[in-house]
Design an enzyme around this catalytic site. Sequence first.
Site, PDB file in Angstrom:
ATOM      1  N   ASP A 211      -7.942   6.928   4.343  1.00 46.14           N
ATOM      2  CA  ASP A 211      -8.736   5.779   4.774  1.00 46.14           C
ATOM      3  C   ASP A 211      -8.945   5.927   6.283  1.00 46.14           C
ATOM      4  O   ASP A 211      -8.029   5.705   7.071  1.00 46.14           O
ATOM      5  CB  ASP A 211      -7.979   4.486   4.431  1.00 46.14           C
ATOM      6  CG  ASP A 211      -8.641   3.252   5.034  1.00 46.14           C
ATOM      7  OD1 ASP A 211      -9.622   3.396   5.787  1.00 46.14           O
ATOM      8  OD2 ASP A 211      -8.162   2.141   4.750  1.00 46.14           O
ATOM      9  N   LYS A 237     -18.079  -0.311  11.586  1.00 44.29           N
ATOM     10  CA  LYS A 237     -17.006  -0.203  12.570  1.00 44.29           C
ATOM     11  C   LYS A 237     -17.264   0.933  13.556  1.00 44.29           C
ATOM     12  O   LYS A 237     -16.445   1.209  14.425  1.00 44.29           O
ATOM     13  CB  LYS A 237     -15.662   0.026  11.871  1.00 44.29           C
ATOM     14  CG  LYS A 237     -15.195  -1.170  11.033  1.00 44.29           C
ATOM     15  CD  LYS A 237     -13.786  -0.946  10.551  1.00 44.29           C
ATOM     16  CE  LYS A 237     -13.417  -1.795   9.354  1.00 44.29           C
ATOM     17  NZ  LYS A 237     -13.221  -3.207   9.677  1.00 44.29           N
ATOM     18  N   CYS A 375      -5.473  -8.788   6.846  1.00 46.83           N
ATOM     19  CA  CYS A 375      -5.483  -8.167   5.510  1.00 46.83           C
ATOM     20  C   CYS A 375      -4.348  -7.171   5.347  1.00 46.83           C
ATOM     21  O   CYS A 375      -4.494  -6.171   4.632  1.00 46.83           O
ATOM     22  CB  CYS A 375      -6.818  -7.491   5.204  1.00 46.83           C
ATOM     23  SG  CYS A 375      -8.192  -8.637   5.158  1.00 46.83           S
TER      24      CYS A 375
END
Lengths: 417, 143
Positions: A211, A237, A375
């Site tokens: 990731d 991002k 998160c």
Amino acid sequence: MELKSEDVQEYLSYQGNPVREQFPSLNQMVYGKPLIYLDNAATTQKPWKVINAVQEYYTTINSNIHRGVHYLSQKATDAYELSRTTIATFINAKNSREVIFTKGTTEGINLVADCFSRYGITDKDSVIISSFEHHSNIVPWQMLCDKTGARLKVIPMNEDGELLMDDYKALLDDTVKIVAISYVSNTLGTINPIKEIIDLAHQIGSAVLVDAAQAVQHLAIDVKDLDCDFLVFSGHKMYGPTGIGILYGKEEWLEKLPPYQGGGDMIKTVSFVKTEYNELPFKFEAGTPHIEGAINLKVAIDFINEIGLEQIAAFEQGLMSYATTAVQEIPGVNIIGRAKAKTGSLSLSVTGAHPYDIGVLLDKMGIAVRTGHHCTQPIMDFYCIPGTVRASFALYNSTLDVDRFAEGLKRAVNMLV
Amino acid sequence: MTINEKQDELVEEFEFLSDWMDKYEHIIGEAKELPEMQEDLKQDKYIIKGCQSKVWLYPEYKDGKLYFKADSDAIISKGLVGLIVRVLSGYTPEEIQTADLYFIDKIGLKEHLSPTRSNGLLAMVKQIKLYALALSTANKVQQ
């Protein structure tokens, strides 16, 4: 304003940051104060180049791709595929068939987890993640485990927010089918020893998904060198449009895995008896994609390339250590995540003050940070805190931003504690 | 004093605080003045969960009137909770149920009651109204 490479050092100097001029949204007042934007790990602002390119797309070549023989469709298809090639080069993929457009990191992970769950995983198997994954790299694997009966194993971390590599080695056995791990932690900023993690997994024959949502805008990525099997990231991002992301997969893996969603573009022939799937990369791109986003992700990558990720990394490293020193001097501030290798995010807590309170007060001073669990609730449980205050940096920030943040933080702490 | 008179009093209190920081300073002061909620009342059944901060709300029904005790783990939330308790505590369920909470908007803190703010305040106001509704319905049945 175009950037020339010889000017970059000067532009990125500590005396303010002229790259900022290319980002119109940064040039505004909020609550009567100049905006200080330090929520870049959530999303980055967009440069004029990307903003103008969005308008240009819709005013010149907007049409559906891969279908029409007409002029505009050809133009859009060419631009879409050129973007794919640019991205392949950007991450040094073997070829552009290894680059799949997705909605973003979350969809990329869900795609791989879903396809894996239909690729012979059984209740004898296991999946490894780490203790500081974003929920988007936890929940899809829990869903895979629910579906297949496989076991989810979690690499623990130390107080500094670094993974315990010996424990990781102990988790690696022949039941492990995939290791899904972040390159950089969105909450702690930790840079994982990703190459070592990948090598170790490969030694026992496991696949690895990286990731890279918090890495790709800060560090140069070479998928051939990393030798990862999958790598995912998001456009928004990295100064690009929102709603577009990338799944890189080794060609042999993408060939082996079943398709994700069914629909148009992912098929060669369809009859009610049998459907033949399209070849890579289209096999994984069902339906009309986010064409404009995909095309303009290239513009964002061109923008990054003009400055150069090495320059960006060096500059952001400087900002990170400047910020770390600045906030450490404020009484009551504890830095959450003290890994030796960090980039992007600086998380902190304040003794006696709730992160929500600090976020509300900073907001009214014109300073945008993120507060809460980001998160990553398991990290908050680990440190026994309700959340953190997270400042995250981009190439347009400067030490002036950090100074304002540190002053604001000091003021908030004085009011609250 | 009616609920609206209390609201007007608060609006007046905040009128002189034009700067955001002064407003929040005042809210933090309100939080510090809010009587401590006994720890044994901070039970899960009285908790109102927001994404970022928690709010506890304890209702008491005495002599036909509803009273509230409240707390939060975040001090700004606690201050806001304190303001709401100051306005609504000590009235009949019917009065609370029909009250229009306009003071939050008037003092410029409406954003804290937005559903996306997730600090538990909106849920708290809803919960207060729910207690009031349940009690006023029960009262009507008894009559």
